[in-house]
Write a protein that holds these residues in place. Structure first.
Motif, PDB file in Angstrom:
ATOM      1  N   THR A  37       0.395  -1.005  -0.151  1.00  0.00           N
ATOM      2  CA  THR A  37      -0.160  -0.536   0.270  1.00  0.00           C
ATOM      3  C   THR A  37       0.775   1.027   0.107  1.00  0.00           C
ATOM      4  N   LEU A  38       0.380   2.592  -0.205  1.00  0.00           N
ATOM      5  CA  LEU A  38       0.944   3.425   0.102  1.00  0.00           C
ATOM      6  C   LEU A  38       1.338   3.960   1.353  1.00  0.00           C
ATOM      7  N   GLU A  39       0.604   3.551   2.560  1.00  0.00           N
ATOM      8  CA  GLU A  39       1.608   3.649   3.498  1.00  0.00           C
ATOM      9  C   GLU A  39       2.336   2.835   3.657  1.00  0.00           C
ATOM     10  N   HIS A  40       2.294   1.936   3.354  1.00  0.00           N
ATOM     11  CA  HIS A  40       3.432   1.279   3.917  1.00  0.00           C
ATOM     12  C   HIS A  40       4.763   1.315   3.317  1.00  0.00           C
ATOM     13  N   ARG A  41       4.284   1.567   1.787  1.00  0.00           N
ATOM     14  CA  ARG A  41       5.446   2.646   1.245  1.00  0.00           C
ATOM     15  C   ARG A  41       6.466   3.842   1.882  1.00  0.00           C
ATOM     16  N   TRP A  42       5.382   4.469   2.440  1.00  0.00           N
ATOM     17  CA  TRP A  42       5.987   5.405   3.249  1.00  0.00           C
ATOM     18  C   TRP A  42       6.799   5.511   4.564  1.00  0.00           C
ATOM     19  N   ARG A  43       6.500   4.622   4.692  1.00  0.00           N
ATOM     20  CA  ARG A  43       6.453   4.409   7.138  1.00  0.00           C
ATOM     21  C   ARG A  43       7.441   3.223   6.280  1.00  0.00           C
ATOM     22  N   GLY A  44       7.416   1.576   5.778  1.00  0.00           N
ATOM     23  CA  GLY A  44       8.394   1.408   5.605  1.00  0.00           C
ATOM     24  C   GLY A  44       9.959   1.028   4.568  1.00  0.00           C
ATOM     25  N   ALA A  45       9.053   0.530   2.985  1.00  0.00           N
ATOM     26  CA  ALA A  45      10.279   0.426   1.601  1.00  0.00           C
ATOM     27  C   ALA A  45      10.831   1.146   1.674  1.00  0.00           C
ATOM     28  N   MET A  46      10.536   3.339   1.669  1.00  0.00           N
ATOM     29  CA  MET A  46      11.629   3.394   1.266  1.00  0.00           C
ATOM     30  C   MET A  46      12.763   4.169   2.372  1.00  0.00           C
ATOM     31  N   LEU A  47      12.328   3.325   3.458  1.00  0.00           N
ATOM     32  CA  LEU A  47      13.145   3.371   4.411  1.00  0.00           C
ATOM     33  C   LEU A  47      14.650   2.469   4.493  1.00  0.00           C
ATOM     34  N   VAL A  48      14.036   1.414   4.181  1.00  0.00           N
ATOM     35  CA  VAL A  48      15.331   0.535   4.327  1.00  0.00           C
ATOM     36  C   VAL A  48      16.465   0.702   3.251  1.00  0.00           C
ATOM     37  N   CYS A  49      16.734   1.541   1.907  1.00  0.00           N
ATOM     38  CA  CYS A  49      18.101   1.980   2.091  1.00  0.00           C
ATOM     39  C   CYS A  49      18.048   2.484   0.754  1.00  0.00           C
ATOM     40  N   LYS A  50      18.790   3.538  -0.269  1.00  0.00           N
ATOM     41  CA  LYS A  50      18.287   4.432  -0.993  1.00  0.00           C
ATOM     42  C   LYS A  50      18.371   3.514  -2.158  1.00  0.00           C
ATOM     43  N   PRO A  51      18.569   2.073  -2.726  1.00  0.00           N
ATOM     44  CA  PRO A  51      17.834   2.130  -3.749  1.00  0.00           C
ATOM     45  C   PRO A  51      16.356   1.242  -3.437  1.00  0.00           C
ATOM     46  N   TRP A  52      16.396   0.641  -2.362  1.00  0.00           N
ATOM     47  CA  TRP A  52      14.656   1.543  -2.141  1.00  0.00           C
ATOM     48  C   TRP A  52      13.863   2.348  -2.105  1.00  0.00           C
ATOM     49  N   LEU A  53      14.668   3.369  -1.152  1.00  0.00           N
ATOM     50  CA  LEU A  53      14.208   4.941  -2.259  1.00  0.00           C
ATOM     51  C   LEU A  53      13.430   4.899  -3.355  1.00  0.00           C
TER      52      LEU A  53
END
Length: 313
Positions: A37-53
């Motif tokens: 979901t949009l929320e999970h990407r913003w609160r989780g995936a975007m914070l993993v590492c630069k390639p994920w961001l």
């Protein structure tokens, strides 16, 4: 993963294989992130590492901006009407618009302002769905920009947006000729107690009074409408007549809370809507105290009301 910043370092799995999540190909990351979901990407995936961001900013992930489900599931509505919250929504929407590279087709949010909507108008020519309920600082100015630049608009929800007037309805109708869904619901002014403590008093008092003017704009400039919601509109029989004469393709009409309409008004006006499949009538209860106020004294004259239940938004 959610809420924690990762490093992208390698880890040993149970099978003994070594995996480095940061080394996933961009295509693989997009495939994974598209399932969040949009929320999970913003609160989780975007914070993993630069390639994920970087992957989270891919335009293919930003064809739809939908916060409506989040608003529906949250109970923290008291802070939504603050300037700070509005700035956060604007910032988030502007980011998604930038990342979309013009591919954004749906915006469903609340409490944004002209700032982000003007940007959306300039950058999202393919916008088809715009839902911006409860936006006290969205005005005719940004709606004019949407009308001029987003000609493919098919669905519009401007419920509880009291700074938007009939002028916007007219312009949207003239420019966005494919519009089939309009939601222009107002807050429950018959029993505003449900909004007290959440919605600012001055905003409740600003409830639009020009129901017939808005109805005239809808009837004259939106002939393709199939779905119309105008809950708690202050339109009269004349206004409803304007809508029904101009919007002959209506299949769904919601008049809940429209206190100035009688059953006879509705029957007479809707009799020519051959495509109408569902009609929601003004089913509400008028508190006894209302009858003692000068403002609503005229209700004593109406004996054809649908006073069967307490209407709740």
């Amino acid at each position: 993963m959610e809420g924690e910043e990762g490093t992208g370092e390698t880890e040993t799995t149970e099978s003994g294989l070594i995996s480095d999540w940061a080394e996933l190909t961009h295509e693989c990351l997009i495939n994974i992130l598209s399932r969040l979901t949009l929320e999970h990407r913003w609160r989780g995936a975007m914070l993993v590492c630069k390639p994920w961001l970087n992957a989270c900013k891919d335009p293919t992930l930003h064809t739809v901006f939908d916060l409506e489900t989040r608003f529906d599931s949250s109970n923290d509505s008291t802070r939504w009407w603050t300037p700070e919250f509005e700035r956060k929504i604007d910032s988030m929407l502007r980011s998604v618009i930038s990342w979309s590279n013009g591919n954004l087709t749906e915006i469903l949010t609340r409490h944004c302002s002209d700032l982000s909507l003007n940007f959306a108008a300039q950058m999202c020519p393919n916008l088809r769905v715009l839902s911006i309920k409860s936006c006290p600082h969205v005005t005719d100015a940004s709606m004019a920009q949407i009308a001029h630049h987003c000609r493919n608009l098919k669905q519009l929800d401007i419920s509880y947006c009291y700074e938007i007037s009939h002028e916007s309805l007219q312009l949207i109708g003239q420019k966005c000729t494919n519009l089939t869904v309009l939601k222009r619901n107002l807050m429950n002014w018959l029993d505003p107690s449900q909004h007290v403590g959440i919605v600012p008093h001055d905003y409740l008092d600003a409830c639009p009074q020009d129901g017939d003017t808005e109805a005239a704009a809808i009837g004259k400039f939106m002939p393709q409408l199939e779905h119309l919601e105008i809950r708690f509109s202050k339109l009269s029989a004349k206004g409803l007549g304007s809508i029904c004469e101009g919007c002959l393709k209506l299949e769904y009409l919601d008049l809940s809370g429209c206190a100035n309409l009688t059953s006879r008004d509705i029957i007479n006006a809707t009799s020519n809507l051959k495509e109408l499949k569902e009609l929601k009538k003004p089913n509400y209860y008028i508190p006894r105290s209302v009858f003692h106020t000068e403002r609503y004294g005229h209700w004593r004259l109406y004996d054809e009301r649908f006073q069967t239940d307490v209407f709740r938004i």
